[in-house]
Design a protein around this motif. Structure first.
Motif, PDB file in Angstrom:
ATOM      1  N   ALA A   1      -3.931   4.959  24.438  1.00  0.00           N
ATOM      2  CA  ALA A   1      -4.388   4.976  23.040  1.00  0.00           C
ATOM      3  C   ALA A   1      -3.960   3.685  22.356  1.00  0.00           C
ATOM      4  O   ALA A   1      -2.880   3.155  22.619  1.00  0.00           O
ATOM      5  N   ARG A   2      -4.814   3.189  21.493  1.00  0.00           N
ATOM      6  CA  ARG A   2      -4.446   2.044  20.656  1.00  0.00           C
ATOM      7  C   ARG A   2      -3.862   2.595  19.358  1.00  0.00           C
ATOM      8  O   ARG A   2      -4.415   3.524  18.770  1.00  0.00           O
ATOM      9  N   ILE A   3      -2.772   2.011  18.927  1.00  0.00           N
ATOM     10  CA  ILE A   3      -2.134   2.426  17.683  1.00  0.00           C
ATOM     11  C   ILE A   3      -2.496   1.394  16.620  1.00  0.00           C
ATOM     12  O   ILE A   3      -2.270   0.194  16.808  1.00  0.00           O
ATOM     13  N   VAL A   4      -3.067   1.865  15.525  1.00  0.00           N
ATOM     14  CA  VAL A   4      -3.433   0.991  14.420  1.00  0.00           C
ATOM     15  C   VAL A   4      -2.521   1.350  13.253  1.00  0.00           C
ATOM     16  O   VAL A   4      -2.497   2.503  12.802  1.00  0.00           O
ATOM     17  N   PHE A   5      -1.777   0.366  12.794  1.00  0.00           N
ATOM     18  CA  PHE A   5      -0.792   0.591  11.736  1.00  0.00           C
ATOM     19  C   PHE A   5      -1.150  -0.235  10.513  1.00  0.00           C
ATOM     20  O   PHE A   5      -1.225  -1.464  10.578  1.00  0.00           O
ATOM     21  N   ASP A   6      -1.360   0.445   9.418  1.00  0.00           N
ATOM     22  CA  ASP A   6      -1.650  -0.193   8.136  1.00  0.00           C
ATOM     23  C   ASP A   6      -0.320  -0.353   7.400  1.00  0.00           C
ATOM     24  O   ASP A   6       0.374   0.630   7.151  1.00  0.00           O
ATOM     25  N   THR A   7       0.022  -1.565   7.051  1.00  0.00           N
ATOM     26  CA  THR A   7       1.315  -1.825   6.404  1.00  0.00           C
ATOM     27  C   THR A   7       1.314  -1.483   4.922  1.00  0.00           C
ATOM     28  O   THR A   7       2.227  -1.880   4.209  1.00  0.00           O
ATOM     29  N   ASN A   8       0.342  -0.709   4.470  1.00  0.00           N
ATOM     30  CA  ASN A   8       0.271  -0.287   3.070  1.00  0.00           C
ATOM     31  C   ASN A   8       1.640   0.267   2.665  1.00  0.00           C
ATOM     32  O   ASN A   8       2.093   1.275   3.188  1.00  0.00           O
ATOM     33  N   PHE A   9       2.280  -0.381   1.747  1.00  0.00           N
ATOM     34  CA  PHE A   9       3.677  -0.098   1.408  1.00  0.00           C
ATOM     35  C   PHE A   9       3.812   0.239  -0.063  1.00  0.00           C
ATOM     36  O   PHE A   9       3.274  -0.450  -0.925  1.00  0.00           O
ATOM     37  N   ARG A  10       4.528   1.316  -0.344  1.00  0.00           N
ATOM     38  CA  ARG A  10       4.890   1.694  -1.708  1.00  0.00           C
ATOM     39  C   ARG A  10       6.403   1.883  -1.718  1.00  0.00           C
ATOM     40  O   ARG A  10       6.916   2.846  -1.141  1.00  0.00           O
ATOM     41  N   ALA A  11       7.110   0.966  -2.351  1.00  0.00           N
ATOM     42  CA  ALA A  11       8.579   1.004  -2.360  1.00  0.00           C
ATOM     43  C   ALA A  11       9.108   2.332  -2.871  1.00  0.00           C
ATOM     44  O   ALA A  11      10.140   2.818  -2.405  1.00  0.00           O
ATOM     45  N   SER A  12       8.404   2.933  -3.828  1.00  0.00           N
ATOM     46  CA  SER A  12       8.895   4.181  -4.426  1.00  0.00           C
ATOM     47  C   SER A  12       8.930   5.333  -3.426  1.00  0.00           C
ATOM     48  O   SER A  12       9.603   6.331  -3.672  1.00  0.00           O
ATOM     49  N   GLY A  13       8.265   5.207  -2.296  1.00  0.00           N
ATOM     50  CA  GLY A  13       8.263   6.280  -1.306  1.00  0.00           C
ATOM     51  C   GLY A  13       9.451   6.272  -0.363  1.00  0.00           C
ATOM     52  O   GLY A  13       9.624   7.198   0.424  1.00  0.00           O
ATOM     53  N   TRP A  14      10.259   5.244  -0.438  1.00  0.00           N
ATOM     54  CA  TRP A  14      11.388   5.087   0.492  1.00  0.00           C
ATOM     55  C   TRP A  14      12.707   5.244  -0.243  1.00  0.00           C
ATOM     56  O   TRP A  14      12.824   4.855  -1.395  1.00  0.00           O
ATOM     57  N   PRO A  15      13.737   5.784   0.442  1.00  0.00           N
ATOM     58  CA  PRO A  15      15.030   5.948  -0.227  1.00  0.00           C
ATOM     59  C   PRO A  15      15.668   4.612  -0.608  1.00  0.00           C
ATOM     60  O   PRO A  15      16.350   4.521  -1.612  1.00  0.00           O
TER      61      PRO A  15
END
Length: 185
Positions: free
Chosen positions: A161-175
């Protein structure tokens, strides 16, 4: 034909009505980065399944019906009693700049990697040609859930399988930024 799995969260969207800078009128819809990608792929004729969790409520029913109508596979959507989808609101200022506000702490999708059927879902990933997810997807799961998912992605990749990763980042979602850096690395 290419078969794609999109993993993530769809949320209820409250969007400020055009011209209403006072914030009194909102339209209700739904969306999210991975769901939007699922719909776009289905519209192109790609065989795509959306992998997420929702509640047992009218809004979750509406979401699933809408996805199915778009041609998105919903067989891997888990329904959780007592849970609801997350919610976000888009506020637009007089210049057209948008701000996003999220309420997702108890959303059903956050539990997807901690369910009794999680292993079956993750074991299905090698059957897909492409597995797509985003940084937002990773941000909603527990440490243990992320570990399970990342392990399953490695196994799926080893089986072709090919893994496609979108780096869409929202700082508020991380501790904190260090956790985000470590997970994204």
């Amino acid at each position: 034909m290419t078969k794609v799995a999109c993993i993530g969260e769809c949320m209820i969207e409250l969007k400020q009505a055009r011209g209403d800078c006072q914030g009194g009128l909102y339209s209700r819809g739904y969306g999210g980065d991975t769901l939007n990608t699922s719909v776009y792929l289905a519209r192109l004729g790609v065989d795509v399944d959306y992998i997420t969790a929702l509640g047992h409520d009218p809004m979750s029913d509406e979401m699933i019906a809408g996805w199915a109508a778009e041609g998105v596979g919903t067989g891997r959507v888990r329904r959780l009693k007592g849970k609801l989808p997350g919610l976000y609101m888009i506020q637009t200022d007089e210049f057209g700049d948008r701000r996003f506000f999220h309420w997702r702490e108890s959303a059903a999708a956050r539990s997807l990697m901690d369910l009794p059927e999680t292993d079956d879902i993750l074991d299905s990933l090698p059957a897909y040609d492409v597995v797509y997810l985003s940084a937002i997807t990773l941000s909603i799961y527990s440490v243990q859930g992320r570990t399970k998912l990342i392990g399953a992605l490695h196994r799926a990749r080893k089986r072709g399988a090919r893994i496609v990763f979108d780096t869409n980042f929202r700082a508020s979602g991380w501790p904190d930024p260090d956790v985000a850096r470590a997970v994204l690395h």
